[in-house]
Design an enzyme around this catalytic site. Structure first.
Site, PDB file in Angstrom:
ATOM      1  N   ALA A  23      36.876  -6.663 -27.320  1.00  0.00           N
ATOM      2  CA  ALA A  23      37.759  -6.523 -27.880  1.00  0.00           C
ATOM      3  C   ALA A  23      38.580  -5.181 -27.881  1.00  0.00           C
ATOM      4  CB  ALA A  23      36.982  -6.064 -29.263  1.00  0.00           C
ATOM      5  N   ARG A  34      51.703  -2.414 -21.851  1.00  0.00           N
ATOM      6  CA  ARG A  34      52.937  -1.680 -22.621  1.00  0.00           C
ATOM      7  C   ARG A  34      53.963  -0.728 -22.552  1.00  0.00           C
ATOM      8  NH1 ARG A  34      50.729  -5.776 -25.961  1.00  0.00           N
ATOM      9  NH2 ARG A  34      49.825  -4.361 -27.388  1.00  0.00           N
ATOM     10  N   SER A  51      37.094 -10.672 -23.392  1.00  0.00           N
ATOM     11  CA  SER A  51      38.836 -11.109 -24.367  1.00  0.00           C
ATOM     12  C   SER A  51      37.898 -12.545 -24.792  1.00  0.00           C
ATOM     13  CB  SER A  51      39.988 -11.141 -23.855  1.00  0.00           C
ATOM     14  OG  SER A  51      40.868 -10.961 -25.571  1.00  0.00           O
ATOM     15  N   CYS A  55      32.192 -13.151 -32.594  1.00  0.00           N
ATOM     16  CA  CYS A  55      32.376 -13.325 -34.029  1.00  0.00           C
ATOM     17  C   CYS A  55      32.018 -15.355 -34.561  1.00  0.00           C
ATOM     18  CB  CYS A  55      33.208 -13.024 -34.281  1.00  0.00           C
ATOM     19  SG  CYS A  55      33.783 -11.265 -34.005  1.00  0.00           S
ATOM     20  N   VAL A  93      30.008  -1.295 -14.101  1.00  0.00           N
ATOM     21  CA  VAL A  93      29.996   0.441 -13.666  1.00  0.00           C
ATOM     22  C   VAL A  93      27.760   1.164 -14.301  1.00  0.00           C
ATOM     23  CG1 VAL A  93      30.384   2.784 -14.525  1.00  0.00           C
ATOM     24  CG2 VAL A  93      32.120   0.769 -14.381  1.00  0.00           C
ATOM     25  N   ASP A 296      32.523   0.094 -30.374  1.00  0.00           N
ATOM     26  CA  ASP A 296      30.909  -0.288 -30.614  1.00  0.00           C
ATOM     27  C   ASP A 296      30.288   0.789 -30.300  1.00  0.00           C
ATOM     28  OD1 ASP A 296      31.577  -3.251 -32.848  1.00  0.00           O
ATOM     29  OD2 ASP A 296      30.240  -3.682 -31.288  1.00  0.00           O
ATOM     30  N   TYR A 439      49.160 -14.570 -60.087  1.00  0.00           N
ATOM     31  CA  TYR A 439      48.375 -15.104 -60.881  1.00  0.00           C
ATOM     32  C   TYR A 439      49.240 -16.729 -60.844  1.00  0.00           C
ATOM     33  CZ  TYR A 439      47.059 -18.615 -64.612  1.00  0.00           C
ATOM     34  OH  TYR A 439      46.989 -19.254 -65.573  1.00  0.00           O
TER      35      TYR A 439
HETATM   36  P1  FAD Z   1      31.516  -5.706 -27.163  1.00  0.00           P
HETATM   37  O1  FAD Z   1      32.214  -6.901 -27.790  1.00  0.00           O
HETATM   38  O2  FAD Z   1      30.154  -5.321 -26.724  1.00  0.00           O
HETATM   39  O3  FAD Z   1      32.400  -5.245 -25.129  1.00  0.00           O
HETATM   40  C1  FAD Z   1      31.877  -4.645 -24.291  1.00  0.00           C
HETATM   41  C2  FAD Z   1      31.660  -5.039 -23.353  1.00  0.00           C
HETATM   42  O4  FAD Z   1      31.788  -4.531 -22.594  1.00  0.00           O
HETATM   43  C3  FAD Z   1      31.102  -6.065 -23.184  1.00  0.00           C
HETATM   44  O5  FAD Z   1      31.659  -7.199 -22.432  1.00  0.00           O
HETATM   45  C4  FAD Z   1      29.987  -5.419 -21.851  1.00  0.00           C
HETATM   46  O6  FAD Z   1      29.582  -6.417 -20.993  1.00  0.00           O
HETATM   47  C5  FAD Z   1      30.607  -4.636 -21.562  1.00  0.00           C
HETATM   48  N1  FAD Z   1      30.216  -3.742 -20.636  1.00  0.00           N
HETATM   49  C6  FAD Z   1      28.865  -2.876 -21.361  1.00  0.00           C
HETATM   50  N2  FAD Z   1      28.683  -2.023 -20.386  1.00  0.00           N
HETATM   51  C7  FAD Z   1      29.270  -2.222 -19.189  1.00  0.00           C
HETATM   52  C8  FAD Z   1      28.993  -1.694 -17.516  1.00  0.00           C
HETATM   53  N3  FAD Z   1      28.132  -0.678 -17.865  1.00  0.00           N
HETATM   54  N4  FAD Z   1      30.165  -1.922 -16.806  1.00  0.00           N
HETATM   55  C9  FAD Z   1      30.537  -2.439 -17.082  1.00  0.00           C
HETATM   56  N5  FAD Z   1      31.283  -3.415 -18.314  1.00  0.00           N
HETATM   57  C10 FAD Z   1      29.558  -3.523 -19.319  1.00  0.00           C
HETATM   58  N6  FAD Z   1      32.804  -8.689 -36.085  1.00  0.00           N
HETATM   59  C11 FAD Z   1      33.682  -9.162 -37.128  1.00  0.00           C
HETATM   60  O7  FAD Z   1      34.617  -7.664 -38.082  1.00  0.00           O
HETATM   61  N7  FAD Z   1      33.237 -10.213 -37.935  1.00  0.00           N
HETATM   62  C12 FAD Z   1      32.598 -10.675 -37.726  1.00  0.00           C
HETATM   63  O8  FAD Z   1      32.555 -11.970 -38.681  1.00  0.00           O
HETATM   64  C13 FAD Z   1      32.143  -9.982 -36.172  1.00  0.00           C
HETATM   65  N8  FAD Z   1      30.964 -12.020 -35.965  1.00  0.00           N
HETATM   66  C14 FAD Z   1      30.967 -11.355 -35.549  1.00  0.00           C
HETATM   67  C15 FAD Z   1      28.987 -12.594 -34.799  1.00  0.00           C
HETATM   68  C16 FAD Z   1      28.272 -12.265 -33.988  1.00  0.00           C
HETATM   69  C17 FAD Z   1      27.296 -13.332 -33.400  1.00  0.00           C
HETATM   70  C18 FAD Z   1      28.442 -11.132 -33.438  1.00  0.00           C
HETATM   71  C19 FAD Z   1      27.430 -10.739 -31.641  1.00  0.00           C
HETATM   72  C20 FAD Z   1      29.210  -9.728 -33.207  1.00  0.00           C
HETATM   73  C21 FAD Z   1      29.767 -10.611 -34.615  1.00  0.00           C
HETATM   74  N9  FAD Z   1      30.692  -9.276 -34.618  1.00  0.00           N
HETATM   75  C22 FAD Z   1      31.623  -8.799 -36.065  1.00  0.00           C
HETATM   76  C23 FAD Z   1      30.799  -7.755 -34.027  1.00  0.00           C
HETATM   77  C24 FAD Z   1      32.251  -8.184 -33.156  1.00  0.00           C
HETATM   78  O9  FAD Z   1      31.727  -8.847 -32.728  1.00  0.00           O
HETATM   79  C25 FAD Z   1      31.836  -6.277 -32.133  1.00  0.00           C
HETATM   80  O10 FAD Z   1      32.232  -5.608 -33.168  1.00  0.00           O
HETATM   81  C26 FAD Z   1      33.335  -6.273 -31.159  1.00  0.00           C
HETATM   82  O11 FAD Z   1      32.672  -7.617 -30.599  1.00  0.00           O
HETATM   83  C27 FAD Z   1      33.195  -4.976 -30.759  1.00  0.00           C
HETATM   84  O12 FAD Z   1      34.199  -4.960 -29.358  1.00  0.00           O
HETATM   85  P2  FAD Z   1      33.459  -3.966 -28.277  1.00  0.00           P
HETATM   86  O13 FAD Z   1      34.756  -4.162 -27.744  1.00  0.00           O
HETATM   87  O14 FAD Z   1      33.586  -2.734 -28.466  1.00  0.00           O
HETATM   88  O15 FAD Z   1      31.871  -4.310 -27.747  1.00  0.00           O
END
Ligand code: FAD
Length: 462
Positions: A23, A34, A51, A55, A93, A296, A439
């Site tokens: 994300a 862009r 991507s 969730c 990385v 995150d 309403y």
């Molecule tokens: P991530 O999605 O964790 O992506 C990080 C990426 O970095 C990963 O693909 C990982 O492989 C890659 N990465 C990490 N370290 C390295 C490295 N050293 N080299 C190369 N790549 C690396 N949020 C909501 O708001 N609503 C919901 O309903 C919700 N439901 C969820 C349900 C589940 C089961 C889960 C697991 C999460 C849910 N979330 C929800 C949380 C949401 O998915 C996360 O907040 C979101 O995915 C965060 O995105 P991100 O890109 O910060 O991190």
């Protein structure tokens, strides 16, 4: 949102490197593209999906989301071919070298390492599920749920004939969504929670309603039960031992929380915040001028407390990623903050919250009060009206809204957004009580439940 693009952060034909392709990372890369067509944009993702919708994973396990491909918003090929973003898969990385402005990454396929120079770097490494380091945790059939491969492995286990009983460790929203998915597949499901109640991100009254819904749907809930060990045989896990009880389990999903992936940031010498996530300002800048962080793995400015927090959520990751991408290429955009607004579905209940719970507000020293009301989702005259509970938390003296929690069969997940909007606007309960809300009998009683809660709360101000 106003964006001023100064375009000096990355020189002409320079390079933006993004670590992490979900994300936050893909939002950063897309936004940067862009704004700048001249630069090289490389995304390094250690996994084989970009991507994707984490969730939706519980719904994928259940089969409500039928196809794996439906979990992918945009594939790596499309990023490469249509958007000019060099998204590389299977490329973890392993080091960031801020002084030389380069990253070192491996390619899993041929086990080689490579260096890549950057002019600006966005860290979007996300978070990882926490596992339980107790005896037996290496047994087959014990999983965490964070990535698509995790869900694939769980689905494989569920196909085995003997898998009839599931234990979900952890009563947070991921645990409960997973419990519902497994119950939907006719498994006998037990939720084991260390705390005295499930969904501790809500206040106790709401937790009780949620627990009752789980039990009404045949899910056993065991609280005050820290997992001590797992037991098993040749086929893998057979029991979860918690609070002295042995609970039968053919599959276990551990959903006890997540922690930010900050190893790279830490070894690169970037400052981490008190939460353990990467410290960033509201422009997503880290302690290094050329490195941004989002999602995150980073901290999130909290609109209620005005302080950094760590509330890992999908929309926040998208927003912060977009801002990091803008600013990394020379723009100027600022994160508006999070109130931790969230919603989830627990069987027939919609559960949603925003801002601080009363428990957390008191822990943080707020002089606060609350009002909780039970109303209906539709007008009494219209068929199908269901109970709807609203709790508002506010500063006792001023009435400023600190948080809201809603539970009910319908109309909850979107109603929470009116409370979130009020929080962002710095409104009081007195002000919320007079907002002109819609309403019509199929959607609400004439006094919307949020209005009723706000006017009850307003009586307690001062
Ligand atoms: P991530 O999605 O964790 O992506 C990080 C990426 O970095 C990963 O693909 C990982 O492989 C890659 N990465 C990490 N370290 C390295 C490295 N050293 N080299 C190369 N790549 C690396 N949020 C909501 O708001 N609503 C919901 O309903 C919700 N439901 C969820 C349900 C589940 C089961 C889960 C697991 C999460 C849910 N979330 C929800 C949380 C949401 O998915 C996360 O907040 C979101 O995915 C965060 O995105 P991100 O890109 O910060 O991190």
């Amino acid at each position: 949102m106003e964006v001023t693009v100064a375009l000096q952060a990355i020189p002409e034909n320079g390079r933006l490197v993004v670590v992490g392709g979900d994300a936050a990372g893909m939002s950063a890369a897309s936004r940067a593209r862009r704004l700048r067509s001249d630069i090289d944009i490389v995304v390094l993702e250690r996994g084989y999906d970009v991507s994707y919708s984490a969730c939706s994973l519980p719904y994928y396990i259940q089969g409500v989301v039928e196809h794996r491909d439906d979990l992918i918003a945009v594939g790596a090929d499309e990023f490469r071919d249509a958007r000019g973003i060099d998204a590389r898969l299977g490329t973890p990385v392993v080091a960031v070298e801020p002084r030389g402005r380069r990253v070192v990454y491996a390619t899993i396929e041929d086990e080689t390492t490579h260096e890549l120079a950057y002019d600006a770097l966005v860290l979007a490494t996300g978070a990882s599920a926490v596992s339980l380091p107790v005896p037996g945790s290496e047994l087959d059939g014990i999983f965490t749920l964070r990535t698509i491969p995790d869900a694939d492995e769980i689905k494989l286990r569920l196909k085995q004939d003997h898998v009839l009983r599931a234990v979900v460790v952890g009563g947070g929203y991921i645990g409960l969504e997973t419990a519902e998915a497994l119950a939907g597949l006719d498994l006998d499901v037990t939720v084991v929670e260390m705390a005295p109640r499930v969904m501790t991100t809500y206040d106790e009254e709401l937790s009780e309603i949620i627990r009752a819904e789980l039990e009404r749907n045949g899910v056993s809930v065991v609280t005050n039960a820290a997992v001590e060990s797992f037991e098993g045989d040749a086929r893998g896990v057979t029991h979860v031992v918690a609070a002295g009880e042995r609970i039968e389990a053919d599959v276990v999903i551990v959903g006890v929380g997540v922690r930010p992936n900050v190893e790279l940031a830490g070894t690169a010498g970037l400052e981490l915040g008190e939460s353990g996530a990467i410290r960033v300002d509201r422009h997503q800048r880290t302690s290094d001028d050329h490195i941004f962080a989002a999602g995150d793995c980073a901290e999130h400015y909290h609109v209620v407390t005005g302080a950094p927090a760590w509330i890992p959520l999908g929309q926040t990751a998208n927003k912060q990623g977009r801002i990091a991408g803008t600013n990394a290429v020379g723009g100027s955009e600022r994160f508006g903050g999070t109130a931790g607004t969230n919603a989830s579905k627990v069987f027939g209940l919609e559960v949603a919250g925003t801002g601080l719970t009363e428990t957390v507000a008191r822990q943080r020293g707020y002089d606060c009060s609350s009002a909780m009301i039970e109303s209906r989702s539709r007008s009494g005259a219209y068929p199908g009206a269901k109970p709807l509970f609203v709790k508002l938390v506010f500063e006792t003296g001023s009435g400023r809204i600190l948080g809201g929690q809603l539970v009910g069969a319908e109309g909850v997940a979107k109603r929470v957004d009116s409370v979130a909007t009020a929080i962002f606007a710095g409104m009081t309960v007195q002000e919320l009580a007079v907002v002109d809300m819609s309403y019509a009998p199929p959607f609400s009683p004439v006094w919307d439940p949020v209005l009723i809660a706000a006017s009850q709360a307003a009586k307690k101000v001062g």
